[in-house]
Scaffold this active site. Structure first.
Site, PDB file in Angstrom:
ATOM      1  N   SER A  65       4.751   5.351   9.318  1.00 61.35           N
ATOM      2  CA  SER A  65       5.460   4.204   8.302  1.00 61.35           C
ATOM      3  C   SER A  65       6.772   4.449   8.474  1.00 61.35           C
ATOM      4  CB  SER A  65       4.880   4.258   7.072  1.00 61.35           C
ATOM      5  OG  SER A  65       5.410   3.111   6.430  1.00 61.35           O
ATOM      6  N   HIS A  70      20.035   6.181   1.737  1.00 59.33           N
ATOM      7  CA  HIS A  70      21.361   5.654   1.591  1.00 59.33           C
ATOM      8  C   HIS A  70      22.222   6.600   0.998  1.00 59.33           C
ATOM      9  CE1 HIS A  70      24.180   2.571   1.560  1.00 59.33           C
ATOM     10  NE2 HIS A  70      24.526   2.619   0.551  1.00 59.33           N
ATOM     11  N   CYS A  85       1.156   7.607   5.764  1.00 59.01           N
ATOM     12  CA  CYS A  85      -0.258   7.681   5.460  1.00 59.01           C
ATOM     13  C   CYS A  85      -0.412   9.027   5.904  1.00 59.01           C
ATOM     14  CB  CYS A  85      -1.006   6.909   6.225  1.00 59.01           C
ATOM     15  SG  CYS A  85      -0.685   6.977   8.035  1.00 59.01           S
TER      16      CYS A  85
END
Length: 135
Positions: A65, A70, A85
């Site tokens: 994924s 930031h 996952c």
């Protein structure tokens, strides 16, 4: 295949403004975390901002994924989003905590996700109020 996973959101305060402004060091840091935990990087993007705090945004696209971050150097803050996952996600969280040993605050929240999730157990949920229609 089971689609129930945890989406981890980390809020970290670290008193290292230079690190939080350094696009190259941040990429190296997260690349090492992902390598040690055997998560598979298939792409990376980043953007160094030169105004308003000189933060950095980065995204690692993973076969499992993604990991994104930031920074807000003037606030000594970094937000990290880790959604994968498999069980290696917890290893990545431990590795981040270990490597950021100078953090003065480290908050980790887990949001359960998947097709069979019926509620928001063990998750922080923020509801953005609707704008006042009178304005």
């Amino acid at each position: 295949m089971e689609d129930k996973v945890c989406h981890y959101v980390l809020d970290i305060v670290i008193n290292d403004e230079c690190f939080l402004q350094d696009e190259v060091q941040l990429q190296k840091f997260f690349s090492e975390v992902l390598s040690v935990t055997e998560l598979n990087v298939i792409g990376y993007l980043s953007q160094k901002f030169t105004a308003e705090g000189e933060g950095v945004t980065g995204l690692f696209l993973l076969s499992e994924s993604h990991l994104s971050y930031h920074t807000y150097p003037k606030s000594h803050y970094i937000s990290i989003d880790l959604y994968t996952c498999g069980s290696r996600c917890l290893s990545a969280l431990r590795e981040i905590k270990l490597r950021l040993d100078s953090a003065t605050k480290l908050l980790v929240r887990c949001i359960e996700r998947g097709s069979n999730i019926t509620g928001y157990n063990n998750a922080s949920v923020y509801i953005i109020p609707e704008p006042d229609s009178a304005h």
